[in-house]
Scaffold this motif. Structure first.
Motif, mmCIF file in Angstrom:
data_model
loop_
_atom_site.group_PDB
_atom_site.id
_atom_site.type_symbol
_atom_site.label_atom_id
_atom_site.label_comp_id
_atom_site.label_asym_id
_atom_site.label_seq_id
_atom_site.Cartn_x
_atom_site.Cartn_y
_atom_site.Cartn_z
ATOM 1 N N GLN A 80 0.832 -1.208 0.000
ATOM 2 C CA GLN A 80 0.000 0.000 0.000
ATOM 3 C C GLN A 80 0.863 1.253 0.000
ATOM 4 O O GLN A 80 0.627 2.194 -0.765
ATOM 5 C CB GLN A 80 -0.904 0.024 1.237
ATOM 6 C CG GLN A 80 -2.188 -0.746 1.135
ATOM 7 C CD GLN A 80 -3.063 -0.524 2.358
ATOM 8 O OE1 GLN A 80 -3.366 0.612 2.716
ATOM 9 N NE2 GLN A 80 -3.463 -1.610 3.002
ATOM 10 N N THR A 131 -5.209 4.565 -0.424
ATOM 11 C CA THR A 131 -5.492 3.769 -1.614
ATOM 12 C C THR A 131 -6.992 3.664 -1.858
ATOM 13 O O THR A 131 -7.469 3.861 -2.979
ATOM 14 C CB THR A 131 -4.887 2.359 -1.490
ATOM 15 O OG1 THR A 131 -5.270 1.783 -0.231
ATOM 16 C CG2 THR A 131 -3.369 2.409 -1.593
ATOM 17 N N TYR A 132 -7.754 3.342 -0.808
ATOM 18 C CA TYR A 132 -9.209 3.229 -0.889
ATOM 19 C C TYR A 132 -9.826 3.953 0.303
ATOM 20 O O TYR A 132 -9.190 4.097 1.349
ATOM 21 C CB TYR A 132 -9.657 1.760 -0.851
ATOM 22 C CG TYR A 132 -9.097 0.917 -1.968
ATOM 23 C CD1 TYR A 132 -9.704 0.886 -3.223
ATOM 24 C CD2 TYR A 132 -7.958 0.143 -1.766
ATOM 25 C CE1 TYR A 132 -9.185 0.108 -4.245
ATOM 26 C CE2 TYR A 132 -7.431 -0.636 -2.785
ATOM 27 C CZ TYR A 132 -8.047 -0.650 -4.024
ATOM 28 O OH TYR A 132 -7.531 -1.415 -5.032
ATOM 29 N N GLU A 133 -11.071 4.381 0.155
ATOM 30 C CA GLU A 133 -11.758 5.061 1.252
ATOM 31 C C GLU A 133 -11.760 4.221 2.523
ATOM 32 O O GLU A 133 -11.571 4.734 3.627
ATOM 33 C CB GLU A 133 -13.206 5.390 0.861
ATOM 34 C CG GLU A 133 -13.348 6.507 -0.136
ATOM 35 C CD GLU A 133 -14.801 6.889 -0.367
ATOM 36 O OE1 GLU A 133 -15.678 6.354 0.361
ATOM 37 O OE2 GLU A 133 -15.068 7.710 -1.259
ATOM 38 N N ASP A 134 -11.986 2.897 2.372
ATOM 39 C CA ASP A 134 -12.130 2.066 3.564
ATOM 40 C C ASP A 134 -10.811 1.811 4.280
ATOM 41 O O ASP A 134 -10.794 1.243 5.369
ATOM 42 C CB ASP A 134 -12.829 0.745 3.245
ATOM 43 C CG ASP A 134 -12.064 -0.118 2.250
ATOM 44 O OD1 ASP A 134 -10.885 0.182 1.963
ATOM 45 O OD2 ASP A 134 -12.642 -1.100 1.754
ATOM 46 N N ARG A 135 -9.686 2.217 3.680
ATOM 47 C CA ARG A 135 -8.425 2.141 4.421
ATOM 48 C C ARG A 135 -8.451 3.149 5.569
ATOM 49 O O ARG A 135 -7.885 2.906 6.631
ATOM 50 C CB ARG A 135 -7.223 2.437 3.519
ATOM 51 C CG ARG A 135 -6.994 1.485 2.373
ATOM 52 C CD ARG A 135 -6.822 0.053 2.829
ATOM 53 N NE ARG A 135 -8.103 -0.620 3.006
ATOM 54 C CZ ARG A 135 -8.250 -1.770 3.655
ATOM 55 N NH1 ARG A 135 -7.212 -2.363 4.220
ATOM 56 N NH2 ARG A 135 -9.432 -2.329 3.764
ATOM 57 N N VAL A 157 -8.222 9.823 -2.705
ATOM 58 C CA VAL A 157 -8.308 8.366 -2.833
ATOM 59 C C VAL A 157 -7.784 8.004 -4.214
ATOM 60 O O VAL A 157 -8.316 8.472 -5.221
ATOM 61 C CB VAL A 157 -9.757 7.881 -2.659
ATOM 62 C CG1 VAL A 157 -9.831 6.365 -2.784
ATOM 63 C CG2 VAL A 157 -10.320 8.346 -1.318
ATOM 64 N N GLU A 159 -7.421 4.952 -5.762
ATOM 65 C CA GLU A 159 -7.991 3.817 -6.488
ATOM 66 C C GLU A 159 -9.508 3.948 -6.516
ATOM 67 O O GLU A 159 -10.122 4.359 -5.535
ATOM 68 C CB GLU A 159 -7.607 2.485 -5.825
ATOM 69 C CG GLU A 159 -6.106 2.261 -5.691
ATOM 70 C CD GLU A 159 -5.441 1.896 -7.004
ATOM 71 O OE1 GLU A 159 -6.129 1.882 -8.050
ATOM 72 O OE2 GLU A 159 -4.226 1.638 -6.987
ATOM 73 N N ASP A 160 -10.116 3.547 -7.640
ATOM 74 C CA ASP A 160 -11.562 3.663 -7.791
ATOM 75 C C ASP A 160 -12.313 2.426 -7.322
ATOM 76 O O ASP A 160 -13.410 2.515 -6.795
ATOM 77 C CB ASP A 160 -11.934 3.929 -9.256
ATOM 78 C CG ASP A 160 -11.432 5.281 -9.724
ATOM 79 O OD1 ASP A 160 -11.378 6.202 -8.893
ATOM 80 O OD2 ASP A 160 -11.095 5.399 -10.908
ATOM 81 N N GLU A 161 -11.737 1.260 -7.530
ATOM 82 C CA GLU A 161 -12.438 0.013 -7.247
ATOM 83 C C GLU A 161 -11.842 -0.675 -6.027
ATOM 84 O O GLU A 161 -10.644 -0.602 -5.774
ATOM 85 C CB GLU A 161 -12.350 -0.941 -8.449
ATOM 86 C CG GLU A 161 -12.975 -0.387 -9.716
ATOM 87 C CD GLU A 161 -14.475 -0.209 -9.588
ATOM 88 O OE1 GLU A 161 -15.088 -0.954 -8.796
ATOM 89 O OE2 GLU A 161 -15.031 0.659 -10.268
ATOM 90 N N THR A 162 -12.698 -1.358 -5.271
ATOM 91 C CA THR A 162 -12.245 -2.135 -4.122
ATOM 92 C C THR A 162 -11.645 -3.446 -4.607
ATOM 93 O O THR A 162 -12.246 -4.152 -5.406
ATOM 94 C CB THR A 162 -13.425 -2.432 -3.179
ATOM 95 O OG1 THR A 162 -13.991 -1.201 -2.754
ATOM 96 C CG2 THR A 162 -12.956 -3.226 -1.968
ATOM 97 N N ASP A 163 -10.441 -3.775 -4.117
ATOM 98 C CA ASP A 163 -9.819 -5.019 -4.551
ATOM 99 C C ASP A 163 -10.357 -6.202 -3.759
ATOM 100 O O ASP A 163 -11.109 -6.065 -2.812
ATOM 101 C CB ASP A 163 -8.286 -4.935 -4.446
ATOM 102 C CG ASP A 163 -7.811 -4.729 -3.015
ATOM 103 O OD1 ASP A 163 -6.613 -4.551 -2.832
ATOM 104 O OD2 ASP A 163 -8.648 -4.750 -2.087
#
Length: 208
Positions: A80, A131-135, A157, A159-163
């Motif tokens: 990350q 990287t992502y909102e949920d981080r 943020v 990245e657009d998509e959750t991995d």
């Protein structure tokens, strides 16, 4: 540690006489703290306020989080950070500081997240990269976004998509939520609580 200035340093930054700064302090026009030796220290936010400067958007902080020490040991946390550093450097931005946590995104008492919130009002950066909102958080992202914006700091943020890993963590967090609420409803050791948790675990899957 957030930046602060002695009287003379603050005066030099603004191009005014030190006695002027002292008068502002006496009149309550400036926020300041005192060192154990009794000297005044003026926070960086006061310089920004008086100079009318926005936070430098090309100076950034990085925030990364994984849910478990196993993920950290597998290198997920460092990956990350590498992604965030690459993004910052690719945009010509300077990385001022880095915050990392190991813990659930549902946990509001994460040490480094709390440190970020403590630092932000006097920070040298104008942007936080994740990287992502949920981080940053599972819930209340918009609240944190508004809070940081109040101090002149933007959340970006990258990245657009959750991995897949993040989806799996979301399932884990959902099960933890169900366990917590059903435990409060039925009792932490009750058979009914365990039945509810088992039912959720059997129904919730991550798409391959």
């Amino acid at each position: 540690m957030p930046r602060s200035y002695a009287i003379g340093e603050f005066a030099e930054e603004l191009g005014v006489h030190p006695e002027t700064v002292k008068r502002w302090c006496r009149n309550g026009d400036l926020d300041y703290t005192r060192t154990p030796g009794g000297d005044r220290r003026i926070p960086h936010r006061e310089l920004l306020r008086l100079a009318g400067d926005a936070r430098p958007r090309d100076h950034v902080a990085l925030y990364a989080r994984v849910s478990s020490h196993g993920q950290k040991d597998n290198g997920d946390l460092e990956r990350q950070l590498d992604r965030l550093r690459d993004y910052a450097h690719g945009n010509g931005w300077t990385v001022e500081t880095t915050y990392t946590d190991v813990g659930s995104g549902l946990n509001e008492d994460r040490r480094e997240l709390n440190q970020l919130l403590d630092d932000v009002q006097d920070s040298d950066y104008g942007r936080v990269l994740v990287t992502y909102e949920d981080r940053l958080t599972r819930f209340g992202f918009s609240f944190l976004e508004r809070l940081l914006d109040h101090h002149g700091v933007t959340i970006t943020v990258i990245e657009d998509e959750t991995d897949k890993t993040a989806q799996e963590e979301l399932v884990d967090d959902l099960i933890k939520l169900v366990a917590s609420f059903s435990g409060k409803l039925y009792g932490m050791r009750s058979k009914k609580k365990q039945q509810v948790v088992n039912a959720v675990e059997s129904e919730v899957t991550v798409d391959e």
